[in-house]
Write an enzyme that holds these catalytic residues in place. Structure first.
Site, mmCIF file in Angstrom:
data_model
loop_
_atom_site.group_PDB
_atom_site.id
_atom_site.type_symbol
_atom_site.label_atom_id
_atom_site.label_comp_id
_atom_site.label_asym_id
_atom_site.label_seq_id
_atom_site.Cartn_x
_atom_site.Cartn_y
_atom_site.Cartn_z
ATOM 1 N N ARG A 159 0.917 -1.217 -0.097
ATOM 2 C CA ARG A 159 0.070 -0.021 0.025
ATOM 3 C C ARG A 159 0.739 1.108 -0.103
ATOM 4 N NH1 ARG A 159 -3.680 -3.271 3.544
ATOM 5 N NH2 ARG A 159 -1.645 -3.571 4.795
ATOM 6 N N ARG A 181 7.620 -9.225 -3.592
ATOM 7 C CA ARG A 181 7.730 -10.716 -3.324
ATOM 8 C C ARG A 181 6.527 -11.455 -4.218
ATOM 9 N NH1 ARG A 181 7.394 -11.083 2.892
ATOM 10 N NH2 ARG A 181 5.665 -9.860 2.305
ATOM 11 N N ARG A 240 11.459 0.215 7.711
ATOM 12 C CA ARG A 240 12.323 -0.227 9.187
ATOM 13 C C ARG A 240 13.738 -0.207 9.012
ATOM 14 N NH1 ARG A 240 8.027 0.356 11.210
ATOM 15 N NH2 ARG A 240 6.860 -0.831 12.567
ATOM 16 N N GLU A 269 16.579 2.013 17.383
ATOM 17 C CA GLU A 269 16.041 3.380 17.461
ATOM 18 C C GLU A 269 15.983 3.223 19.047
ATOM 19 O OE1 GLU A 269 12.487 4.163 15.595
ATOM 20 O OE2 GLU A 269 13.258 3.660 13.642
ATOM 21 N N HIS A 287 11.497 8.822 13.034
ATOM 22 C CA HIS A 287 10.483 7.724 12.920
ATOM 23 C C HIS A 287 9.103 8.611 13.072
ATOM 24 C CE1 HIS A 287 9.220 3.455 13.251
ATOM 25 N NE2 HIS A 287 8.302 4.136 12.733
ATOM 26 N N GLY A 289 7.009 8.899 10.177
ATOM 27 C CA GLY A 289 6.385 8.928 8.890
ATOM 28 C C GLY A 289 4.712 8.924 9.028
HETATM 29 C C1 DGY Z 1 4.139 1.638 11.912
HETATM 30 O O1 DGY Z 1 2.866 1.881 11.566
HETATM 31 O O2 DGY Z 1 4.523 0.480 11.601
HETATM 32 C C2 DGY Z 1 5.228 2.747 11.686
HETATM 33 O O3 DGY Z 1 6.251 2.524 11.760
HETATM 34 C C3 DGY Z 1 4.713 3.772 12.904
HETATM 35 O O4 DGY Z 1 3.684 4.526 12.303
#
Ligand code: DGY
Length: 321
Positions: A159, A181, A240, A269, A287, A289
């Site tokens: 997504r 994949r 990640r 982290e 982090h 996002g």
């Molecule tokens: C997640 O949702 O996996 C992010 O790293 C944090 O929003």
């Protein structure tokens, strides 16, 4: 019957905490102190359900601790669940849920921001300005790389990968190549699916990572893969930190083999390797996002939807195991 007891490991947006108070007997974490592993173990003994997040490490030892059995569901605030040993959870009959979809746009927006930050040398040029070292406009100063007609290589066309590709194609005129994949598409933009990761790395001007961490994905982008990238290319990671060998990346950036990088995630982290901190050509973010009010609220609400559905015996909106 009294409402289920829920333990929440981190402070959450207020509307989410209000809803939790209405639906459950809930222990919140107003000062947001992260749980130690002992506290997680204790919580599993006392709560019917837990609402945790990506900083809470539920390994096999914690999940199978003696006398653990009260918690039946862990609702993870986050789409990534590499903080939870899913095999151990399943073996213990625990239900695990996550928060997909609601963070797709925010994370893709940030991937695009990092692509721009890296290719337009934003971190490096801003640092020069803040140090008072900017002399004046110069026709050849701070030249970056334009995105139009360049190839964005998406590793992991799920997504968030797809949403990033769409932004890059329609918003910035980039060509899209990807490696995933399983077969993906059709998409509403042209995209070249490549079965070889190395081939994708070799044809991309910018590579953006959108895969789950942990397991066989750990260390996916090591020195060998970095060497397979186009000289002068850029790497962006909003997925990640463990996907990338950080020492090898720092080396490639220092040597100038890669022109730049944008990282929102790190292997250990909140530790960020000194080798990256001292480099001018990498943008480093803590982090963030999914860190918009709207998205973090929606993530919390989805975690609560899962808890409510579980205790009402309804189908779970986003069950992992
Ligand atoms: C997640 O949702 O996996 C992010 O790293 C944090 O929003």
């Amino acid at each position: 019957m009294s409402p289920p007891r829920i333990i929440v490991t981190r402070k959450l947006p207020k509307p989410v905490e209000d809803r939790l108070r209405d639906s459950f007997i809930v222990a919140l974490n107003p000062d947001d102190t992260p749980f130690t592993s002992d506290r997680l173990t204790l919580a599993l003994k006392h709560a019917d359900g837990m609402l945790c997040t990506v900083t809470d490490l539920f390994d096999e030892e914690i999940l199978s601790a003696e006398g653990r059995r009260r918690t039946r569901i862990i609702a993870n605030f986050g789409v990534g669940v590499n903080n939870i040993d899913l095999d151990a959870a399943e073996a213990q009959g625990l239900t695990i849920t996550n928060t997909p979809d609601v963070l797709t746009d925010a994370t893709a927006d940030l991937a695009m921001a990092l692509i721009l930050a890296a290719t337009r040398r934003m971190t490096e040029s801003e640092a020069i300005l803040r140090r008072g070292e900017w002399k004046q406009f110069a026709p050849t100063g701070f030249l970056g790389t334009g995105l139009q007609g360049k190839t964005l290589g998406i590793v992991g066309m799920g997504r968030i990968g797809e949403a990033t590709a769409r932004r890059a194609h329609f918003g910035f005129g980039m060509k899209i190549a990807y490696h995933s994949r399983s077969p993906k598409g059709p998409f509403d933009f042209p995209a070249d699916g490549l079965t070889s990761l190395k081939r994708l790395l070799a044809v991309s001007d910018v590579v953006s990572l959108h895969l789950p961490g942990g397991g066989s994905n750990s260390g996916l982008i090591s020195a060998e893969e970095l060497a397979a990238m186009k000289p002068g290319a850029y790497l962006v990671n909003t997925a990640r930190g463990d996907l990338v060998n950080e020492a090898a990346l720092a080396h490639a950036l220092r040597e100038g083999r890669l022109a730049g990088a944008g990282l929102d995630v790190f292997a250990e982290e909140p530790h960020v390797p000194e080798a990256l901190l001292t480099l001018p050509n990498v943008t480093l973010l803590p982090h963030i996002g999914s860190a918009t009010v709207e998205t973090r609220t929606a993530m919390g609400m989805l975690a609560v939807d899962n808890l409510e559905a579980f205790f009402d015996g309804r189908e779970l909106p986003s069950k992992v195991v």
